[in-house]
Design a protein around this motif. Structure first.
Motif, PDB file in Angstrom:
ATOM      1  N   SER A  29     -44.421  17.157  -9.439  1.00 55.31           N
ATOM      2  CA  SER A  29     -43.968  17.275 -10.824  1.00 55.31           C
ATOM      3  C   SER A  29     -42.849  18.301 -10.983  1.00 55.31           C
ATOM      4  O   SER A  29     -42.074  18.234 -11.929  1.00 55.31           O
ATOM      5  N   GLN A  35     -38.453  12.295  -7.377  1.00 52.16           N
ATOM      6  CA  GLN A  35     -39.529  11.331  -7.618  1.00 52.16           C
ATOM      7  C   GLN A  35     -39.120   9.897  -7.299  1.00 52.16           C
ATOM      8  O   GLN A  35     -39.877   9.165  -6.672  1.00 52.16           O
ATOM      9  N   LEU A  96     -46.160   8.833  -9.047  1.00 57.86           N
ATOM     10  CA  LEU A  96     -44.761   9.219  -8.965  1.00 57.86           C
ATOM     11  C   LEU A  96     -43.929   8.678 -10.119  1.00 57.86           C
ATOM     12  O   LEU A  96     -42.865   9.209 -10.419  1.00 57.86           O
TER      13      LEU A  96
END
Length: 115
Positions: A29, A35, A96
């Motif tokens: 995160s 990501q 993700l």
């Protein structure tokens, strides 16, 4: 009668005392720019793993020369690897992409049981 009414009132005031357990995955995160590339890398690895395992099972089942105990066990190993990969990797790919990175306790236990 009065004691029974007061007992019922005190139970109603307590309310629902159940607790909801959820797990929040932080993982990647902090790295928002990574990501999408990580999703693509893990998706590629997952796809290759699934295709290799299913291909090996299919080749062993089709070719009669490979119907020996060694290849039977190799086929079962490929099936188990396919099951583990299919249990764990889709949740990783999901984590993700989505913003809500929580998982309920029941779902976590189910994934733990099957994986």
């Amino acid at each position: 009668m009065n004691s029974q009414i007061s007992s019922n009132k005190s139970r109603m005031q307590e309310g629902n005392q159940s607790a909801v357990f959820t797990f929040v995955f932080l993982g990647f995160s902090e790295y928002l720019k990574l990501q999408v590339p990580l999703f693509l890398v893990f998706l590629t690895i997952y796809t290759i793993s699934v295709l290799e395992n299913l291909g090996m099972i299919l080749i062993i089942r089709i070719n009669p020369k490979l119907h020996t105990p060694m290849y039977l066990f190799l086929s079962h190993l490929s099936f188990v690897d396919f099951c583990y990969t299919t249990t764990i990797a889709p949740k990783l790919l999901d984590l993700l992409i989505v913003e809500d990175r929580s998982m309920s306790f029941k779902r976590c236990i189910a994934q733990f049981f099957f994986g």
